[in-house]
Design a protein around this motif. Structure first.
Motif, mmCIF file in Angstrom:
data_model
loop_
_atom_site.group_PDB
_atom_site.id
_atom_site.type_symbol
_atom_site.label_atom_id
_atom_site.label_comp_id
_atom_site.label_asym_id
_atom_site.label_seq_id
_atom_site.Cartn_x
_atom_site.Cartn_y
_atom_site.Cartn_z
ATOM 1 N N ILE A 1 31.483 46.957 40.051
ATOM 2 C CA ILE A 1 31.315 46.209 41.295
ATOM 3 C C ILE A 1 31.552 44.721 41.066
ATOM 4 O O ILE A 1 32.166 44.043 41.900
ATOM 5 N N ALA A 2 31.099 44.197 39.933
ATOM 6 C CA ALA A 2 31.323 42.781 39.630
ATOM 7 C C ALA A 2 32.813 42.470 39.537
ATOM 8 O O ALA A 2 33.295 41.446 40.060
ATOM 9 N N GLN A 3 33.572 43.337 38.889
ATOM 10 C CA GLN A 3 35.020 43.131 38.792
ATOM 11 C C GLN A 3 35.675 43.209 40.160
ATOM 12 O O GLN A 3 36.594 42.437 40.474
ATOM 13 N N TRP A 4 35.200 44.127 40.966
ATOM 14 C CA TRP A 4 35.739 44.267 42.326
ATOM 15 C C TRP A 4 35.424 43.025 43.163
ATOM 16 O O TRP A 4 36.283 42.519 43.900
ATOM 17 N N LEU A 5 34.220 42.491 43.025
ATOM 18 C CA LEU A 5 33.830 41.308 43.799
ATOM 19 C C LEU A 5 34.634 40.074 43.383
ATOM 20 O O LEU A 5 34.871 39.174 44.210
ATOM 21 N N GLN A 6 35.045 40.008 42.115
ATOM 22 C CA GLN A 6 35.849 38.860 41.669
ATOM 23 C C GLN A 6 37.112 38.681 42.498
ATOM 24 O O GLN A 6 37.608 37.560 42.649
ATOM 25 N N ASP A 7 37.643 39.789 42.999
ATOM 26 C CA ASP A 7 38.900 39.737 43.738
ATOM 27 C C ASP A 7 38.723 39.605 45.247
ATOM 28 O O ASP A 7 39.699 39.568 45.986
ATOM 29 N N ARG A 8 37.475 39.552 45.693
ATOM 30 C CA ARG A 8 37.235 39.406 47.127
ATOM 31 C C ARG A 8 37.469 37.953 47.537
ATOM 32 O O ARG A 8 37.014 37.014 46.860
ATOM 33 N N PRO A 9 38.134 37.718 48.664
ATOM 34 C CA PRO A 9 38.413 36.338 49.079
ATOM 35 C C PRO A 9 37.164 35.558 49.473
ATOM 36 O O PRO A 9 37.186 34.320 49.470
ATOM 37 N N GLU A 10 36.086 36.255 49.799
ATOM 38 C CA GLU A 10 34.853 35.566 50.212
ATOM 39 C C GLU A 10 34.047 35.054 49.019
ATOM 40 O O GLU A 10 33.108 34.281 49.188
ATOM 41 N N VAL A 11 34.419 35.500 47.807
ATOM 42 C CA VAL A 11 33.633 35.210 46.598
ATOM 43 C C VAL A 11 34.292 34.100 45.790
ATOM 44 O O VAL A 11 35.493 34.147 45.504
ATOM 45 N N SER A 12 33.488 33.113 45.412
ATOM 46 C CA SER A 12 33.990 32.035 44.569
ATOM 47 C C SER A 12 33.910 32.394 43.089
ATOM 48 O O SER A 12 34.880 32.239 42.348
ATOM 49 N N ARG A 13 32.726 32.886 42.651
ATOM 50 C CA ARG A 13 32.528 33.240 41.245
ATOM 51 C C ARG A 13 31.557 34.408 41.137
ATOM 52 O O ARG A 13 30.669 34.556 41.978
ATOM 53 N N VAL A 14 31.725 35.186 40.089
ATOM 54 C CA VAL A 14 30.759 36.237 39.755
ATOM 55 C C VAL A 14 30.113 35.872 38.416
ATOM 56 O O VAL A 14 30.816 35.612 37.436
ATOM 57 N N LEU A 15 28.794 35.827 38.403
ATOM 58 C CA LEU A 15 28.048 35.461 37.188
ATOM 59 C C LEU A 15 27.544 36.736 36.523
ATOM 60 O O LEU A 15 26.424 37.197 36.772
ATOM 61 N N HIS A 16 28.379 37.309 35.687
ATOM 62 C CA HIS A 16 28.047 38.537 34.959
ATOM 63 C C HIS A 16 28.457 38.317 33.514
ATOM 64 O O HIS A 16 29.635 38.128 33.209
ATOM 65 N N PRO A 17 27.496 38.328 32.567
ATOM 66 C CA PRO A 17 27.818 37.991 31.168
ATOM 67 C C PRO A 17 28.896 38.859 30.530
ATOM 68 O O PRO A 17 29.563 38.408 29.588
ATOM 69 N N ALA A 18 29.087 40.087 31.019
ATOM 70 C CA ALA A 18 30.089 40.963 30.414
ATOM 71 C C ALA A 18 31.501 40.676 30.908
ATOM 72 O O ALA A 18 32.465 41.245 30.379
ATOM 73 N N LEU A 19 31.653 39.798 31.882
ATOM 74 C CA LEU A 19 32.988 39.420 32.350
ATOM 75 C C LEU A 19 33.548 38.315 31.456
ATOM 76 O O LEU A 19 32.835 37.342 31.154
#
Length: 394
Positions: A274-292
């Protein structure tokens, strides 16, 4: 259980150990789970036994076979000498800090720490005469420059439970130990399955067992584990408070323990997807997930952790509070609430700006913390897509 079998069990991998630790079926007529021992009074067979306290259990606040089973299991899993149980994760934080401080002491607390930790430090701990100072969680070994002769405790929380900074815990521990200070870790995000705290230099490790250990959003319990240097003092502080935990709660936690490795593995997989998917959403600026790989602390995470849990945060593009509420209020599969680690997915809007003192929290947009549960990932994505879509019409 024979000594030979005990030695074998210590060599087991963690996923196996969580199913075996703390179990002695033939002490309980062959039943695989220890029974729930409820009680305050414990009888002594003789005056000599009473005077010498020469039996394993002496009073309810000192433990029962049920609570002892969980303590022993957690010590094995965490690589600790001893573990004590508390009625909540926050109680575990307070107990650990009181174990490692005294009037006139100086305590260093990560600026990214769980907000109730700060409330405890700024209230009760200061009232007891402890000088509390917050530090930049990214300081690493530079924490040595903040040490004073009276510094007795350094608290780490990696990653931060909302802002997700990954700390260089081994470097901080080395600097703290060089000055004789105790290193306390709030290890709730990772659990010992993903971050072995005592191997990384921590003296006391806190776990809000309410979260991944319990796993079902129906239990409050905390644990503090200690290495050889601090085990006796931790146990003495615990005994002084009479901070007994319910054997019923310990039994539920033991039940959660047996499936924790499986749940963590599945929640790690789902959250990263889900974090990887959210990274590509236009509404999202950044995803804070240590495994990324895009996370600033990713290399430290790869070095020190054995995996990731299901908790991460997202910074949205700059939108209004009303727009964020439109996203969150309409979600069908994400509950709005505190805590994490249960079977159910949660979302929490947050803003660290009001309580940071050593660092500045000024993201480019509103922040949301997600705890991914055990629902189907496709359903969660569909729910989030609909929610983010509401930003365009709110």
């Amino acid at each position: 259980m024979s000594n030979e079998k005990k030695e074998t069990k210590h060599k087991l991998r963690l996923a196996t150990l969580v199913t075996q630790a703390g179990r002695a079926p033939f002490d309980h007529f062959g039943f695989v789970n220890p029974p729930i021992y409820r009680g305050s009074t414990v009888l002594f067979p003789t005056v000599a036994a009473l005077e010498g306290l020469r039996q394993p259990y002496t009073y309810g606040t000192k433990g029962t076979p049920t609570t002892r089973a969980l303590e022993q299991a957690w010590s094995e899993i965490a690589g600790a000498v001893d573990t004590v149980l508390t009625p909540s994760g926050l109680a575990a934080i307070g107990l650990a800090l009181l174990t490692a401080t005294h009037a006139g002491a100086h305590a260093l607390i990560a600026d990214s720490a769980y907000q109730p930790t700060r409330i405890f430090c700024d209230g009760l701990l200061k009232r007891f005469g402890v000088n509390v100072e917050y530090y930049d969680p990214l300081i690493g070994g530079g924490v040595a420059t903040l040490m004073r002769p009276e510094t007795t405790a350094v608290l780490v929380e990696s990653p931060g439970s909302q802002s997700m900074e990954v700390q260089d815990v081994p470097a901080i521990a080395a600097a703290a130990h060089a000055h004789g200070a105790c290193v306390i870790a709030d290890n709730t995000w990772a659990t010992p399955l993903l971050f072995p705290p005592h191997e990384r230099g921590c003296d006391l490790a806190i776990e809000a067992g309410t979260k991944y250990l319990a796993g079902h959003a129906d239990l409050l319990i905390g644990l503090v584990s200690a290495n050889a240097k601090w085990a006796k003092r931790l146990r003495a502080t615990f005994n002084a408070f009479g901070m007994g935990s319910s054997p019923d709660d310990a039994s539920l936690a033991l039940r959660g323990l047996r499936t924790m490795a499986l749940r963590l593995r599945e929640q790690e997989r789902a959250a990263l997807d889900i974090a990887q998917w959210l990274q590509d959403r236009p509404e999202v600026s950044r995803v804070l997930h240590p495994a990324l790989p895009t996370h600033p602390g990713h290399e430290l995470w790869k070095r020190d952790f054995n995996g990731a849990s299901g908790v991460f945060s997202v910074i949205l593009k700059d939108v209004s509070k009303k727009a964020v509420a439109a996203v969150v209020d309409g979600l069908e599969l994400f509950g709005i609430g505190f805590s994490w680690g249960g079977y159910e997915s949660l979302v929490l809007p947050f803003d660290c700006a009001s309580y940071r003192t050593a660092t500045r929290w000024a993201p480019e947009g509103p922040a949301l913390r997600f705890s991914i549960g055990l629902e189907d990932v496709a359903d969660l994505k569909s729910d989030l897509a609909a929610g983010l879509g509401r930003l365009k019409v709110s």
